[in-house]
Write a protein that holds these residues in place. Sequence first.
Motif, mmCIF file in Angstrom:
data_model
loop_
_atom_site.group_PDB
_atom_site.id
_atom_site.type_symbol
_atom_site.label_atom_id
_atom_site.label_comp_id
_atom_site.label_asym_id
_atom_site.label_seq_id
_atom_site.Cartn_x
_atom_site.Cartn_y
_atom_site.Cartn_z
ATOM 1 N N THR A 99 0.823 -1.201 0.000
ATOM 2 C CA THR A 99 0.000 0.000 0.000
ATOM 3 C C THR A 99 0.863 1.259 0.000
ATOM 4 O OG1 THR A 99 -0.089 0.165 2.411
ATOM 5 C CG2 THR A 99 -1.736 -1.248 1.337
ATOM 6 N N ARG A 100 0.187 2.390 -0.170
ATOM 7 C CA ARG A 100 0.870 3.676 -0.106
ATOM 8 C C ARG A 100 1.535 3.866 1.256
ATOM 9 N NH1 ARG A 100 0.483 8.931 -2.315
ATOM 10 N NH2 ARG A 100 0.738 10.602 -0.777
ATOM 11 N N LEU A 119 12.830 6.148 -3.662
ATOM 12 C CA LEU A 119 11.537 6.431 -4.279
ATOM 13 C C LEU A 119 11.605 6.292 -5.799
ATOM 14 C CD1 LEU A 119 8.629 7.255 -4.167
ATOM 15 C CD2 LEU A 119 9.324 9.646 -3.955
ATOM 16 N N ILE A 120 12.693 6.725 -6.397
ATOM 17 C CA ILE A 120 12.847 6.592 -7.850
ATOM 18 C C ILE A 120 12.842 5.122 -8.251
ATOM 19 C CG2 ILE A 120 14.463 6.929 -9.763
ATOM 20 C CD1 ILE A 120 15.304 9.547 -8.363
ATOM 21 N N ALA A 121 13.552 4.283 -7.483
ATOM 22 C CA ALA A 121 13.579 2.847 -7.779
ATOM 23 C C ALA A 121 12.192 2.231 -7.588
ATOM 24 C CB ALA A 121 14.603 2.146 -6.891
ATOM 25 N N LEU A 122 11.487 2.622 -6.526
ATOM 26 C CA LEU A 122 10.135 2.104 -6.299
ATOM 27 C C LEU A 122 9.185 2.525 -7.412
ATOM 28 C CD1 LEU A 122 9.807 2.710 -2.448
ATOM 29 C CD2 LEU A 122 9.743 0.485 -3.604
ATOM 30 N N ARG A 123 9.313 3.757 -7.879
ATOM 31 C CA ARG A 123 8.484 4.208 -8.994
ATOM 32 C C ARG A 123 8.749 3.388 -10.249
ATOM 33 N NH1 ARG A 123 8.423 10.829 -8.954
ATOM 34 N NH2 ARG A 123 6.727 11.087 -7.453
ATOM 35 N N SER A 124 10.028 3.074 -10.474
ATOM 36 C CA SER A 124 10.370 2.268 -11.643
ATOM 37 C C SER A 124 9.750 0.879 -11.543
ATOM 38 C CB SER A 124 11.893 2.167 -11.766
ATOM 39 O OG SER A 124 12.266 1.270 -12.787
ATOM 40 N N LEU A 125 9.856 0.268 -10.352
ATOM 41 C CA LEU A 125 9.324 -1.085 -10.145
ATOM 42 C C LEU A 125 7.806 -1.111 -10.316
ATOM 43 C CD1 LEU A 125 9.336 -4.027 -9.163
ATOM 44 C CD2 LEU A 125 9.435 -3.154 -6.805
ATOM 45 N N PHE A 126 7.108 -0.274 -9.583
ATOM 46 C CA PHE A 126 5.649 -0.314 -9.628
ATOM 47 C C PHE A 126 5.099 0.251 -10.936
ATOM 48 C CE2 PHE A 126 6.183 -0.791 -5.026
ATOM 49 C CZ PHE A 126 5.313 -1.850 -4.799
ATOM 50 N N GLY A 127 5.853 1.141 -11.579
ATOM 51 C CA GLY A 127 5.419 1.636 -12.878
ATOM 52 C C GLY A 127 5.377 0.527 -13.910
ATOM 53 N N LEU A 128 6.411 -0.349 -13.895
ATOM 54 C CA LEU A 128 6.427 -1.476 -14.837
ATOM 55 C C LEU A 128 5.337 -2.484 -14.492
ATOM 56 C CD1 LEU A 128 7.872 -2.898 -17.214
ATOM 57 C CD2 LEU A 128 9.274 -4.071 -15.511
ATOM 58 N N LEU A 129 5.157 -2.749 -13.196
ATOM 59 C CA LEU A 129 4.129 -3.703 -12.793
ATOM 60 C C LEU A 129 2.736 -3.211 -13.167
ATOM 61 C CD1 LEU A 129 5.427 -4.758 -9.247
ATOM 62 C CD2 LEU A 129 5.730 -5.960 -11.420
ATOM 63 N N LYS A 130 2.496 -1.920 -13.025
ATOM 64 C CA LYS A 130 1.199 -1.347 -13.408
ATOM 65 C C LYS A 130 1.001 -1.449 -14.917
ATOM 66 C CE LYS A 130 -2.477 1.318 -12.508
ATOM 67 N NZ LYS A 130 -2.976 1.573 -13.852
ATOM 68 N N LYS A 131 2.061 -1.160 -15.684
ATOM 69 C CA LYS A 131 1.966 -1.232 -17.139
ATOM 70 C C LYS A 131 1.683 -2.652 -17.603
ATOM 71 C CE LYS A 131 5.691 -0.773 -19.687
ATOM 72 N NZ LYS A 131 6.854 -0.155 -20.387
ATOM 73 N N THR A 140 3.075 4.255 -5.386
ATOM 74 C CA THR A 140 4.015 5.376 -5.345
ATOM 75 C C THR A 140 3.433 6.626 -6.000
ATOM 76 O OG1 THR A 140 5.087 4.836 -7.467
ATOM 77 C CG2 THR A 140 5.943 3.747 -5.494
ATOM 78 N N ALA A 141 2.217 6.524 -6.560
ATOM 79 C CA ALA A 141 1.622 7.655 -7.263
ATOM 80 C C ALA A 141 1.425 8.835 -6.318
ATOM 81 C CB ALA A 141 0.286 7.244 -7.877
ATOM 82 N N HIS A 142 1.763 10.022 -6.832
ATOM 83 C CA HIS A 142 1.558 11.293 -6.116
ATOM 84 C C HIS A 142 2.458 11.460 -4.886
ATOM 85 C CE1 HIS A 142 -1.796 11.636 -8.808
ATOM 86 N NE2 HIS A 142 -2.441 10.632 -8.240
#
Length: 324
Positions: A99-100, A119-131, A140-142
């Motif tokens: 969760t957030r 945070l940058i690494a987490l954004r990369s990880l969850f961004g790919l998983l979301k895609k 990690t949004a917002h």
Amino acid sequence: MTAAMRTRKLTTERAADVLAEMGVLVDDRRCSFEDWLQGKLAGLAPGIAREVESWLRTLHKGGPRSRARDINTVRHYGGCLRPALLEWSGRYDHLREVTRDDVLAALDTAQGSSRQHLLIALRSLFGLLKKNGVVFRNPTAHIRVGQRLSRLIQPLGDDQIERTVTVATRPADRLIIALAAIQAARAGAIRAMQLDDVDIGDRRLTIAGRTRPLDDLTRQALLTWLNYRRARWPNTANPHLLINQRTASETGPVSGHWIHLGFRGQAATIERMRVDRQLEEALTHGPDPLHLAVVFGLDPKTAIRYADSARQLLETVIECDTPG
């Protein structure tokens, strides 16, 4: 075979290059990335390990609409995320359960640049998983990375530079020092320089596509190095200005590790000497960002940062010299 190569001062990589060129190389060595990846996945919940493995392999090799990243970036991402992933593996089976609040709690364990990198690494990880449809929401949004606070750039001390000059004993080190401390060249630009970039007769030097005047100290360092280079490797076909025992029989640049090797553990590294030269220009000719941008080819934001640091240092000197 290894002993025979050692007596001829040949590396495994060089032998592999020759065999590959002949079309007879059968390379059955295990990729170092696989060993590293296995270590980073150890101890993670199976579902989380599977999702992280897919992400790290995509970073390493690239994928649909995803470019491959530098291996050092991949290793850095994997390393800084591991503590959070281990903690989540004790409570969750999959990253879709994160969760957030979990992300914020992980970020609370880091400060400054470490928090930003996490945070940058987490954004990369969850961004790919979301895609890829693995997670429904990106936790990690917002969440803002936040700006790095610019620290005041401080000049190097004379003793720090003298120590670096003293320990720089390799034939190429004096030239590297001159290019960094006088020409403000980055290590990557120094590695990429070629013989055609040097014009001793017209006293011109081209670094990273920018042509600059060749001062007396750099000129002398260049002549000393070129004489050594010619005597040490008279038959080399490598067009790069800096070469070593390995690259003399190739055409590529020296490695990043090699160029920094003579400056390990010193305050006056290649990067610090480059920064010091640009700061010195701002202190000598005034904190004018436009002047710095023209002389060194800096982008406006970087030029302003150097100018601001120079202005603060100059104001500090004036305050100290003013009678109380």
